[in-house]
Scaffold this motif. Structure first.
Motif, PDB file in Angstrom:
ATOM      1  N   VAL A   1      -2.370   0.592  -4.543  1.00 53.42           N
ATOM      2  CA  VAL A   1      -2.214  -0.745  -3.978  1.00 53.42           C
ATOM      3  C   VAL A   1      -1.646  -1.656  -5.055  1.00 53.42           C
TER       4      VAL A   1
ATOM      5  N   MET B   1      -4.165  13.910  -1.633  1.00 53.23           N
ATOM      6  CA  MET B   1      -3.336  12.726  -1.497  1.00 53.23           C
ATOM      7  C   MET B   1      -3.521  11.797  -2.691  1.00 53.23           C
ATOM      8  N   GLU B   2      -2.640  10.812  -2.782  1.00 53.02           N
ATOM      9  CA  GLU B   2      -2.755   9.743  -3.764  1.00 53.02           C
ATOM     10  C   GLU B   2      -2.577   8.417  -3.045  1.00 53.02           C
ATOM     11  N   THR B   3      -3.337   7.436  -3.447  1.00 51.67           N
ATOM     12  CA  THR B   3      -3.163   6.102  -2.875  1.00 51.67           C
ATOM     13  C   THR B   3      -2.984   5.094  -4.004  1.00 51.67           C
TER      14      THR B   3
ATOM     15  N   HIS C   1       0.840  -1.197   0.000  1.00 51.44           N
ATOM     16  CA  HIS C   1       0.000   0.000   0.000  1.00 51.44           C
ATOM     17  C   HIS C   1       0.876   1.249   0.000  1.00 51.44           C
ATOM     18  N   PHE C   2       0.527   2.206  -0.863  1.00 50.75           N
ATOM     19  CA  PHE C   2       1.241   3.477  -0.956  1.00 50.75           C
ATOM     20  C   PHE C   2       0.267   4.617  -0.661  1.00 50.75           C
ATOM     21  N   ILE C   3       0.694   5.553   0.174  1.00 52.28           N
ATOM     22  CA  ILE C   3      -0.081   6.768   0.425  1.00 52.28           C
ATOM     23  C   ILE C   3       0.868   7.956   0.286  1.00 52.28           C
ATOM     24  N   ARG C   4       0.543   8.832  -0.645  1.00 56.64           N
ATOM     25  CA  ARG C   4       1.346  10.048  -0.834  1.00 56.64           C
ATOM     26  C   ARG C   4       0.586  11.243  -0.287  1.00 56.64           C
ATOM     27  N   ARG C   5       1.175  11.908   0.690  1.00 55.02           N
ATOM     28  CA  ARG C   5       0.617  13.143   1.245  1.00 55.02           C
ATOM     29  C   ARG C   5       1.671  14.224   1.120  1.00 55.02           C
TER      30      ARG C   5
ATOM     31  N   GLN D   1       2.994  -0.857   8.623  1.00 56.05           N
ATOM     32  CA  GLN D   1       3.674   0.265   7.959  1.00 56.05           C
ATOM     33  C   GLN D   1       5.185   0.111   8.068  1.00 56.05           C
TER      34      GLN D   1
ATOM     35  N   GLU E   1       4.087   7.106   2.411  1.00 58.64           N
ATOM     36  CA  GLU E   1       3.940   6.027   3.380  1.00 58.64           C
ATOM     37  C   GLU E   1       3.777   4.710   2.625  1.00 58.64           C
TER      38      GLU E   1
END
Length: 331
Positions: A95, A91-93, A21-25, A41, A30
């Motif tokens: 998977v 944000m961008e997510t 899983h990728f989360i860009r803030r 994480q 992350e």
């Protein structure tokens, strides 16, 4: 950048992760791994935002349409992958699903409980009925179904057809059809197509809509053996989920033969990142008597060992870690 991406894939494989899983803030990225013991994480300072941008390119996304949801696929470090990307306001997510490649697993490898493996062996020889599998992502449902279908095809010479989104364990021993909604192959259309192949065994992964659920029961009613996964926590929740999907109680009573609920845990003392780390898969199996009792009374029959009982017993026996049992079934 390719080297960093491949290193991340290898790390995920070593930890037996099913998804990354990728989360860009803003300027931060992350990364979490969907491991057998849950979503974990990564504490790291190696992988930067540029890695996510490179992943979009490697998975074949349209880089001119990054304001819209997209999906793509490709091969990384010898692993077939599928990537889903979702942009939001701030944000961008993303998977990245890592497809399984081991087609050698047999039913006897699924559990140390002989009653469970004997039940699965019997399923592999059936040609009529309806059996559902439930459990969260990473609980081993796909692996269980694959082993049953493989034995049905190779041992019992049954014609098996599987409808999947995506195809996670490619296997030439039975026909696998991948969902392609962009080109009109939805679950509903796919089930109709499967019926035209005159199969003995139909597998649907997974049932999400009322129309797909209705077609599932129709397939069982017309004399096929149907296996499917559905989103629910255990056998009791599965019955209520079927009602939510518009399946009448009488149809459930007549057509549903069994529900298998399962969880997959690292064996106690095996929480490292070794490829040889052992895992324990635990199952709750309800058959027709339990199904009818649940529909009549709303609770499991007296003395029945629920999935949470089985998991906590495994923790007491030292097979799995108590913290894993308490995470899924607090007491």
């Amino acid at each position: 950048m390719e080297e960093k991406l491949l290193a991340l894939i290898r790390l995920a494989r070593n930890r037996r992760a099913s998804d990354i899983h990728f989360i860009r803030r803003g300027n931060s990225l992350e990364i979490s791994l969907r491991q057998p013991d849950g979503l974990v994480q990564l504490e790291q300072d190696i992988f930067e935002i540029s890695l996510l941008e490179y992943l979009k390119y490697r998975m074949g996304l349209d880089l001119t349409r990054l304001h819209s949801p997209q999906s793509g696929s490709g091969s990384l470090a010898g692993t077939d992958c599928r990537f889903a990307f979702l942009p939001a306001q701030d944000m961008e997510t993303g998977v990245l699903r890592l497809m399984q490649t081991d087609t050698s697993l047999h039913i006897q490898d699924l559990s140390s409980d002989t009653a469970v493996t004997e039940f699965f062996h019997k399923l592999a020889g059936r040609t009529k009925g309806l059996v559902l599998f439930v459990g969260p992502t990473g609980s081993g449902k796909t692996t269980t179904l694959h082993a049953i279908l493989r034995e049905a095809s190779l041992v019992h010479d049954l014609k098996c057809v599987s409808l999947e989104d995506p195809i996670e364990i490619p296997d030439p021993s039975y026909l696998q059809i991948g969902i392609d909604e962009e080109n009109g192959l939805t679950y509903e259309r796919g089930i109709e197509e499967l019926m035209r192949h005159d199969p003995d065994v139909i597998c649907i992964q997974e049932v999400r809509t009322p129309s797909a659920a209705a077609k599932l029961f129709t397939a069982a009613f017309t004399g096929h053996f149907v296996l499917a996964t559905i989103h629910a926590g255990n056998g009791r929740e599965c019955l209520w989920r079927l009602r939510d999907l518009g399946i009448g109680e009488e149809l459930i009573r007549e057509q549903l033969d069994a529900v298998i609920s399962q969880r997959l845990y690292p064996a106690a003392g095996c929480r490292g990142v070794s490829e040889n780390r052992k895992e324990v898969c635990l199952h709750e199996i309800i058959t027709k008597p339990e199904i009818l009792h649940l529909l009549d009374k709303g609770v499991y029959p007296p003395g029945f060992r629920r999935l949470e009982d089985i998991v906590h017993q495994a923790a007491s026996d030292g097979s799995v870690c108590r913290e894993d049992a308490l995470r899924d079934f607090p007491r």
